[in-house]
Design an enzyme around this catalytic site. Structure first.
Site, PDB file in Angstrom:
ATOM      1  N   ARG A 122      -9.740 -12.339   2.879  1.00 54.61           N
ATOM      2  CA  ARG A 122     -10.560 -13.477   2.443  1.00 54.61           C
ATOM      3  C   ARG A 122      -9.835 -14.793   2.639  1.00 54.61           C
ATOM      4  O   ARG A 122     -10.458 -15.820   2.831  1.00 54.61           O
ATOM      5  CB  ARG A 122     -10.990 -13.289   0.992  1.00 54.61           C
ATOM      6  CG  ARG A 122      -9.846 -13.333   0.015  1.00 54.61           C
ATOM      7  CD  ARG A 122     -10.186 -12.803  -1.344  1.00 54.61           C
ATOM      8  NE  ARG A 122     -10.231 -11.351  -1.260  1.00 54.61           N
ATOM      9  CZ  ARG A 122     -10.895 -10.576  -2.093  1.00 54.61           C
ATOM     10  NH1 ARG A 122     -11.541 -11.083  -3.096  1.00 54.61           N
ATOM     11  NH2 ARG A 122     -10.902  -9.281  -1.937  1.00 54.61           N
TER      12      ARG A 122
ATOM     13  N   LYS B 298       0.846  -1.197   0.000  1.00 52.70           N
ATOM     14  CA  LYS B 298       0.000   0.000   0.000  1.00 52.70           C
ATOM     15  C   LYS B 298       0.880   1.246   0.000  1.00 52.70           C
ATOM     16  O   LYS B 298       1.987   1.212   0.526  1.00 52.70           O
ATOM     17  CB  LYS B 298      -0.852   0.051   1.271  1.00 52.70           C
ATOM     18  CG  LYS B 298      -1.839  -1.046   1.467  1.00 52.70           C
ATOM     19  CD  LYS B 298      -2.527  -0.868   2.828  1.00 52.70           C
ATOM     20  CE  LYS B 298      -3.480  -1.985   3.157  1.00 52.70           C
ATOM     21  NZ  LYS B 298      -4.636  -2.042   2.313  1.00 52.70           N
TER      22      LYS B 298
END
Length: 182
Positions: free
Chosen positions: A120, A46
């Site tokens: 996930r 990021k």
């Protein structure tokens, strides 16, 4: 294991089992929380401005731990199984990579496109543990709590929580509990 492979501390799945007195014969409610203790984005790192608050990516597990604590203090009659899927999505030579093919606990293969979609992966394995409980430990229902950072904000904005379900009755109960508790 892949998500936490780049971190100094290994990932873990914490299972808190709450069985109050006189709850024999009652199926537990399973609460599963996403606990990414820090999310750098992994090798798909990021930008620093987006990384600043990524310690909040463990909010689902924090909420589940809080629910377990509350259940004990309030002497909740409902049995609970609380699962905290804890990992750090860090960068190192051991980090999982875009293009890797991972096998989930359930035996499904997952091709990694973006290492910043790590939640996930940890949740898939924790949910598999929760739903495969049998007998008196088979869950009455499973509630998954997770921060769904980017995509949910695009869909709903920053002031609304997302709720996805395959059980409209349970959804209504969760929504009503949210409204009544503020």
């Amino acid at each position: 294991q892949a998500v936490g492979a780049g971190a100094a501390e290994p990932p873990c799945l914490v299972h808190i089992r709450y069985r109050p007195k006189d709850s024999a014969g009652r199926k537990p409610l399973a609460l599963v929380g996403k606990g990414i203790t820090f999310d750098s984005g992994g090798l798909d790192i990021k930008p620093s401005s987006a990384m600043r608050l990524m310690k909040k990516d463990m909010g689902g597990s924090a909420a589940v731990a809080g629910a377990a604590y509350w259940a004990v203090r309030a002497k909740l009659a409902q049995p609970l199984d609380c699962y905290l899927a804890i990992a750090e999505n860090a960068v190192s030579g051991a980090s999982f990579r875009p293009g890797d093919i991972l096998t989930s606990r359930a035996g499904l293969t997952i091709e990694i496109d973006n290492t910043d979609a790590e939640g996930r992966l940890v949740l898939a394995d924790a949910l598999d543990v929760a739903v495969k409980q049998t007998g008196e430990n088979a869950p009455l229902a499973v509630i998954n709590l997770a921060t769904l950072t980017g995509a949910i904000k695009v869909a709903l904005g920053g002031e609304v929580s997302g709720l996805f379900t395959n059980n409209d009755g349970l959804s209504k109960l969760v929504e009503e509990a949210g409204w009544s508790s503020g």
